[in-house]
Scaffold this motif. Structure first.
Motif, mmCIF file in Angstrom:
data_model
loop_
_atom_site.group_PDB
_atom_site.id
_atom_site.type_symbol
_atom_site.label_atom_id
_atom_site.label_comp_id
_atom_site.label_asym_id
_atom_site.label_seq_id
_atom_site.Cartn_x
_atom_site.Cartn_y
_atom_site.Cartn_z
ATOM 1 N N GLU A 274 4.855 9.588 -2.648
ATOM 2 C CA GLU A 274 6.014 8.979 -2.846
ATOM 3 C C GLU A 274 6.877 8.659 -1.617
ATOM 4 N N GLY B 132 10.916 7.114 -0.007
ATOM 5 C CA GLY B 132 12.146 6.570 -0.436
ATOM 6 C C GLY B 132 13.064 7.063 0.509
ATOM 7 N N ASP C 178 1.387 1.860 -5.531
ATOM 8 C CA ASP C 178 2.981 2.058 -5.527
ATOM 9 C C ASP C 178 3.749 1.360 -6.413
ATOM 10 N N VAL C 179 4.484 1.854 -7.185
ATOM 11 C CA VAL C 179 5.378 1.437 -8.237
ATOM 12 C C VAL C 179 6.677 1.714 -8.007
ATOM 13 N N GLN C 180 7.793 0.542 -7.833
ATOM 14 C CA GLN C 180 9.007 0.815 -7.435
ATOM 15 C C GLN C 180 9.947 1.447 -8.413
ATOM 16 N N VAL C 181 10.319 2.473 -8.284
ATOM 17 C CA VAL C 181 11.206 3.296 -9.410
ATOM 18 C C VAL C 181 12.797 2.924 -9.038
ATOM 19 N N HIS D 190 12.750 2.949 -3.318
ATOM 20 C CA HIS D 190 11.985 3.913 -3.664
ATOM 21 C C HIS D 190 10.728 3.916 -4.568
ATOM 22 N N SER D 191 9.731 4.235 -3.952
ATOM 23 C CA SER D 191 8.449 3.685 -4.711
ATOM 24 C C SER D 191 7.415 5.025 -4.839
ATOM 25 N N TYR E 191 4.483 5.787 -14.054
ATOM 26 C CA TYR E 191 5.475 4.863 -13.918
ATOM 27 C C TYR E 191 4.862 3.453 -13.847
ATOM 28 N N GLY E 192 5.672 2.575 -14.481
ATOM 29 C CA GLY E 192 5.036 1.284 -14.261
ATOM 30 C C GLY E 192 4.187 0.893 -15.545
#
Length: 308
Positions: free
Chosen positions: A193, A195, A263-266, A270-271, A277-278
């Motif tokens: 993570e 961010g 990596d997924v941007q939440v 911030h990923s 997620y995603g």
């Protein structure tokens, strides 16, 4: 690489006692940075044409016989001038890290200094050429709490003064929250993570980040209770095709055991690398019965532990 190491990228090591050479004075060790990376400035500061042995000494290319020649005319005058310039540069570098008597300290050897003084000397060595990036690898681990706070304040002050970017490596979450603008949480060699420090501590998304923050003692924690992460850290492997945290994660599904999450941007900036997620497409997996991954979304914690 020498044009980058020491000049544009410098490093503060975890244990100054092991990083500093025990048989060389602090002066010699800090002066080496100037000789390696600021030789042009030293050459420009000498009066008249620079004699070949002196030029080679500045570049640290002189042999034993040439170094002996510097003790005799006509090389002696330029050699003395060079030493004075180096002494002034080293003394100023030590003064910049708040060493009270730099002229005395520079003549000392590492074993004659306290832990905090050795750490300051190593910071002076790292900051001598105003690097673009400073890597601080657990720079306060071997120090007591009072000295630790002073060293952290010094690093922050020098960062603001020289506009140097600091990459701070630590497992002390309270220190990370205090000194860092952005935080990357790593597990087994991969970033789980990343961010802003505020968002990562306030709203952790990755199960490992949440478990890590949950293990920090807090005022509201039940007495005698110790939070821990089950299992063991896996052996390091660069080509591992799966999620490194899957065997210790309460939310692991089949995808975690066969593929590595992307990596997924939440949130903006911030990923998180987690299948919770995603969509399947975002992780490079074929969609099954729609775009969503076939498991329950991981709940988000909106507040970090009180003790951090």
């Amino acid at each position: 690489m020498r044009q980058l190491r020491g000049r544009r990228i410098a490093m503060i090591f975890q244990d100054a006692s092991k990083a500093l050479n025990p048989v060389l004075s602090i002066r010699d060790q800090v002066a080496e940075v100037f000789l390696q990376h600021r030789s042009h400035d030293l050459l420009a500061g000498l009066d008249g044409p620079v004699l070949p042995p002196v030029r080679r000494a500045i570049r640290q290319e002189a042999g034993y016989l040439e170094r002996q020649l510097l003790l005799f005319p006509p090389f002696r005058s330029q050699s003395r001038r060079l030493r004075k310039m180096l002494d002034d540069l080293v003394a100023q570098a030590l003064a910049d890290v708040q060493i009270a008597n730099p002229r005395k300290v520079m003549e000392s050897h590492p074993h004659q200094l306290s832990g905090g003084m050795k750490q300051r000397a190593m910071i002076a060595q790292a900051m001598a050429c105003d690097p673009d990036v400073l890597i601080a690898d657990e720079p306060t681990t071997a120090l007591d709490t009072t000295v630790q706070a002073r060293i952290l304040e010094l690093i922050l002050e020098m960062r603001q003064r020289s506009r140097t970017a600091v990459l701070y490596i630590s497992h002390d979450l309270s220190v990370v929250k205090m000194v860092c603008d952005r935080v990357g949480v790593m597990y087994a060699g991969t970033i789980a993570e990343i961010g802003s420090a505020e968002r990562v501590f306030r709203s952790p998304h990755h199960p490992y980040t949440r478990a890590l923050l949950g293990a920090v003692p807090s005022a509201g924690q039940e007495r005698g209770h110790l939070a821990a992460i089950k299992g063991l850290v896996p052996e390091f492997s660069l080509d591992s095709p799966l999620c490194r945290f899957h065997d210790r994660c309460s939310y692991a599904v089949d995808a975690c055991r066969s593929s590595r999450p992307r990596d997924v941007q939440v949130a903006p900036g911030h990923s998180v690398a987690c299948f919770g997620y995603g969509t399947a497409e975002a992780h490079g997996l074929p969609a099954t019965g729609g775009d969503d991954l076939p498991h329950v979304q991981i709940p988000v914690v909106e507040k970090g532990p009180v003790g951090v």
